[in-house]
Motif scaffolding. Structure first.
Motif, mmCIF file in Angstrom:
data_model
loop_
_atom_site.group_PDB
_atom_site.id
_atom_site.type_symbol
_atom_site.label_atom_id
_atom_site.label_comp_id
_atom_site.label_asym_id
_atom_site.label_seq_id
_atom_site.Cartn_x
_atom_site.Cartn_y
_atom_site.Cartn_z
ATOM 1 N N PHE A 319 1.072 -1.281 0.162
ATOM 2 C CA PHE A 319 0.051 0.103 0.066
ATOM 3 C C PHE A 319 0.993 1.779 -0.204
ATOM 4 O O PHE A 319 2.133 1.206 0.420
ATOM 5 N N GLN A 320 0.803 2.141 -0.290
ATOM 6 C CA GLN A 320 1.430 3.401 -0.586
ATOM 7 C C GLN A 320 0.191 4.280 0.052
ATOM 8 O O GLN A 320 -0.870 4.718 -0.563
ATOM 9 N N GLY A 321 0.258 5.677 1.198
ATOM 10 C CA GLY A 321 -0.591 6.596 1.671
ATOM 11 C C GLY A 321 -2.053 5.733 2.271
ATOM 12 O O GLY A 321 -1.615 4.291 2.682
ATOM 13 N N GLY A 322 -2.914 6.058 2.329
ATOM 14 C CA GLY A 322 -3.652 6.032 3.549
ATOM 15 C C GLY A 322 -3.714 6.158 4.552
ATOM 16 O O GLY A 322 -2.791 7.015 5.208
ATOM 17 N N SER A 323 -4.790 6.900 5.374
ATOM 18 C CA SER A 323 -4.805 7.241 6.428
ATOM 19 C C SER A 323 -5.623 6.604 7.535
ATOM 20 O O SER A 323 -6.912 5.506 7.298
ATOM 21 N N ALA A 324 -6.164 6.649 9.014
ATOM 22 C CA ALA A 324 -6.502 6.402 9.707
ATOM 23 C C ALA A 324 -6.883 7.651 11.174
ATOM 24 O O ALA A 324 -6.448 8.193 10.408
ATOM 25 N N TYR A 325 -8.638 6.743 11.750
ATOM 26 C CA TYR A 325 -8.835 7.605 12.709
ATOM 27 C C TYR A 325 -7.989 7.227 13.968
ATOM 28 O O TYR A 325 -8.425 6.104 14.383
ATOM 29 N N LEU A 326 -7.410 8.373 14.201
ATOM 30 C CA LEU A 326 -6.657 8.280 15.874
ATOM 31 C C LEU A 326 -7.808 8.663 17.096
ATOM 32 O O LEU A 326 -8.181 10.359 16.520
ATOM 33 N N VAL A 327 -7.356 8.684 17.897
ATOM 34 C CA VAL A 327 -7.914 9.187 19.573
ATOM 35 C C VAL A 327 -7.964 9.600 20.236
ATOM 36 O O VAL A 327 -6.766 8.799 20.947
ATOM 37 N N PRO A 328 -6.847 10.681 20.029
ATOM 38 C CA PRO A 328 -5.833 11.679 21.160
ATOM 39 C C PRO A 328 -5.747 10.769 22.008
ATOM 40 O O PRO A 328 -7.199 10.994 23.220
ATOM 41 N N ALA A 329 -5.216 11.009 23.244
ATOM 42 C CA ALA A 329 -4.638 10.272 24.777
ATOM 43 C C ALA A 329 -5.564 11.094 25.370
ATOM 44 O O ALA A 329 -6.169 10.726 26.615
ATOM 45 N N LYS A 330 -6.034 12.423 25.493
ATOM 46 C CA LYS A 330 -6.566 13.781 25.913
ATOM 47 C C LYS A 330 -7.216 13.739 25.599
ATOM 48 O O LYS A 330 -8.237 14.973 26.345
ATOM 49 N N SER A 331 -8.564 13.236 24.486
ATOM 50 C CA SER A 331 -9.350 13.694 24.339
ATOM 51 C C SER A 331 -10.282 13.716 25.375
ATOM 52 O O SER A 331 -10.336 12.930 26.714
ATOM 53 N N LYS A 332 -11.167 14.394 25.550
ATOM 54 C CA LYS A 332 -11.844 15.186 26.706
ATOM 55 C C LYS A 332 -13.210 14.014 26.517
ATOM 56 O O LYS A 332 -14.397 14.072 27.311
ATOM 57 N N HIS A 333 -13.794 13.476 25.232
ATOM 58 C CA HIS A 333 -14.374 12.283 25.272
ATOM 59 C C HIS A 333 -14.390 11.256 23.911
ATOM 60 O O HIS A 333 -14.243 11.102 23.326
ATOM 61 N N ALA A 334 -12.925 10.787 24.609
ATOM 62 C CA ALA A 334 -12.648 9.423 24.053
ATOM 63 C C ALA A 334 -13.534 8.686 23.876
ATOM 64 O O ALA A 334 -13.611 8.217 22.750
ATOM 65 N N LYS A 335 -15.018 7.846 24.404
ATOM 66 C CA LYS A 335 -15.609 6.669 23.967
ATOM 67 C C LYS A 335 -16.395 7.303 22.995
ATOM 68 O O LYS A 335 -16.229 6.185 22.036
ATOM 69 N N GLU A 336 -16.897 8.655 22.952
ATOM 70 C CA GLU A 336 -17.469 8.876 21.707
ATOM 71 C C GLU A 336 -16.722 8.746 20.429
ATOM 72 O O GLU A 336 -17.216 8.661 19.931
ATOM 73 N N ALA A 337 -15.481 9.806 20.628
ATOM 74 C CA ALA A 337 -14.850 9.655 19.359
ATOM 75 C C ALA A 337 -14.652 8.431 18.897
ATOM 76 O O ALA A 337 -14.410 8.605 17.722
ATOM 77 N N ALA A 338 -13.722 7.375 19.586
ATOM 78 C CA ALA A 338 -13.791 5.877 19.397
ATOM 79 C C ALA A 338 -15.263 5.596 18.745
ATOM 80 O O ALA A 338 -14.826 4.896 18.040
ATOM 81 N N ALA A 339 -16.149 5.671 19.317
ATOM 82 C CA ALA A 339 -16.863 5.414 18.258
ATOM 83 C C ALA A 339 -17.813 5.791 17.168
ATOM 84 O O ALA A 339 -17.951 5.354 16.248
ATOM 85 N N PHE A 340 -17.573 6.986 17.228
ATOM 86 C CA PHE A 340 -17.584 7.559 15.697
ATOM 87 C C PHE A 340 -16.655 7.294 14.514
ATOM 88 O O PHE A 340 -16.719 7.054 13.327
ATOM 89 N N ALA A 341 -15.198 6.882 15.834
ATOM 90 C CA ALA A 341 -13.808 6.690 14.539
ATOM 91 C C ALA A 341 -14.671 5.029 14.074
ATOM 92 O O ALA A 341 -14.717 4.711 12.269
ATOM 93 N N ALA A 342 -15.025 3.968 14.396
ATOM 94 C CA ALA A 342 -15.459 2.810 14.233
ATOM 95 C C ALA A 342 -17.145 2.997 13.000
ATOM 96 O O ALA A 342 -16.687 2.842 12.705
ATOM 97 N N TRP A 343 -17.818 3.798 13.203
ATOM 98 C CA TRP A 343 -18.544 4.204 11.915
ATOM 99 C C TRP A 343 -18.043 4.144 11.215
ATOM 100 O O TRP A 343 -18.876 3.976 9.849
ATOM 101 N N LEU A 344 -17.645 5.120 11.166
ATOM 102 C CA LEU A 344 -16.697 6.658 9.915
ATOM 103 C C LEU A 344 -15.985 5.586 9.075
ATOM 104 O O LEU A 344 -16.020 4.848 7.563
#
Length: 451
Positions: A319-344
């Motif tokens: 593969f060349q390139g491509g990207s991912a959705y990461l959740v910063p360690a200090k996200s104030k809404h990490a659970k919701e952020a991970a749920a959105f990333a998983a959905w998208l």
């Protein structure tokens, strides 16, 4: 496999999470299958009250109605969650901004990062282990794609898109000049010579020395790995013979003035693409989308085919390139952020929606949807574009491991290679010097390196 150990000071900050462990996972991978997988969302809206997620991205632009429709759809499904898009630059800019935000304790909730930038962020402790949060969509993305964000069996990002490597070329001008579409790199060199002979103002491609990821992929296709592991240590292979042979190949083309030494996406390059003076681009399947943004009037004149091979009959590519959705360690809404990333990235609805913004999805459902999707705007006449791409994905069996100091390699490599191209000096020497710089940096940082 036990990954190389972190220096003692870093071990105290984080568990041992080096990207080297990805090699163990990659070893057990099989080629992608294009079969659809039943979509599973995560636990869903975990917010007890309204939450706004700050999303740093360059793929989903707030000004794009299609991008807005995606985040609006998620809000409909999860009324307590609103996603705010903030446009950022590529990986280098985003990673630097994220590290600064991490130090300040004011990070976004979701961040898009290219795969090559993930290991350094994991090692720094700036992103969160989201293994449990994305378990519901684990089966919806193939293992060799998850491997790019999975270290020590811990998941740090949800894959967004992938870049199976192809050759996108001006079919009309190849036909005009009577040039055969190359299936090997030797044929590519012959085509480059024919094109420049037919039209001295035209080149098969430019030579962009700053494209580290492309040259690493070239080396991987030839049988080299720029970063790999050896037990508990790192191994750097930038100056191995297969890698150096790819340097020789490009040096020959530059020396004979068969590729034009210039960066991608400059005003000059854009004009040359529009004027039919740059006739191809070897890169990920995202290339047609990029070319269309700078040369929309050339739509219908391009086509994409599998990447040329170093050895005829060996179709495997990385593969060349491509990207991912990461959740910063200090996200104030990490659970919701991970749920959105998983959905998208991983759900059927989210993954297929990425096609509306011209992204090649990493999720199985999105990949399956491409087979009946209209071809990219640049190649509307190539009705089999996604069938060709899907076959390339099945051949994408060469794993590329990125080390924790890709930024050091980039700094040492790009400018030096560009200077060598302009001055007609040794490309091999640039690769060898980069090897020494990368090894020295790893050792200085406390890693064990074997040769």
């Amino acid at each position: 496999m036990t990954p190389p150990s972190l220096p003692p000071s870093r071990r105290r900050r984080r568990r041992t999470i080096l990207a080297a462990a990805a090699v163990a996972l990659m070893a057990s991978m099989t080629a992608c299958s294009s079969g659809d997988t039943a979509s599973t969302d995560t636990a869903g809206d975990t917010a007890s009250g309204p939450v706004t997620l700050q999303f740093w991205t360059w793929s989903l632009k707030g000004s794009d109605p299609a991008a807005k429709a995606i985040v609006d759809k998620y809000h409909q499904l999860h009324p307590n969650v609103t996603v705010k898009l903030s446009e950022v630059g590529g990986t280098a800019d985003t990673s630097a901004k994220l590290l600064a935000a991490d130090k300040a304790g004011d990070t976004p909730d979701v961040v898009q990062v290219e795969y090559r930038g993930v290991p350094a962020l994991v090692v720094s402790g700036a992103v969160k282990d989201i293994t449990a949060d994305v378990a519901g969509v684990k089966a919806n993305i193939d293992p060799n794609i998850w491997a790019q964000t999975t270290f020590n069996n811990q998941v740090y990002g949800v894959p967004q898109d992938i870049g199976p490597m192809m050759l996108t070329f001006r079919k009309d001008l190849f036909d005009k000049y009577g040039v055969k579409v190359p299936t090997t790199w030797a044929e590519y060199a012959e085509a480059a010579e024919q094109i420049h002979k037919k039209n001295p103002d035209a080149y098969i491609s430019n030579f962009a020395a700053d494209q580290l990821e492309f040259f690493a992929a070239q080396a991987a296709q030839a049988g080299a790995q720029w970063w790999s592991t050896d037990g508990n240590a790192w191994k750097v292979g930038i100056d191995t013979e297969p890698s150096l042979q790819t340097a020789d190949f490009w040096q020959d083309l530059v020396k004979r003035d068969l590729v034009k030494v210039e960066k991608l996406l400059t005003p000059e390059w854009n004009a040359e693409v529009n004027d039919g003076k740059i006739l191809s681009w070897a890169g990920g399947a995202w290339v047609p989308s990029v070319i269309y943004t700078v040369a929309p009037d050339t739509a219908g004149k391009w086509e994409s085919v599998p990447l040329p091979q170093w050895t005829k009959g060996q179709a495997a590519v990385p593969f060349q390139g491509g990207s991912a959705y990461l959740v910063p360690a200090k996200s104030k809404h990490a659970k919701e952020a991970a749920a959105f990333a998983a959905w998208l990235g991983g759900s059927k609805e989210g993954s297929t929606s990425l096609l509306s913004v011209d992204i090649f999805p990493g999720g199985n459902a999105g990949r399956q949807a491409t087979l009946t999707h209209e071809p990219p705007k640049l190649t509307p006449q190539q009705k089999d574009f996604y069938q060709v791409t899907d076959q390339v994905i099945k051949n994408t069996t060469i794993p590329v491991t990125w080390g924790p100091n890709v930024n050091v390699a980039q700094s040492a490599f790009g400018d030096a290679l560009n200077k060598a191209a302009l001055d007609k000096t040794s490309f091999r020497a640039v690769y060898q010097a980069t090897q020494q710089t990368v090894v020295a940096d790893l050792q200085k940082s406390g890693y064990t390196v074997t040769q």
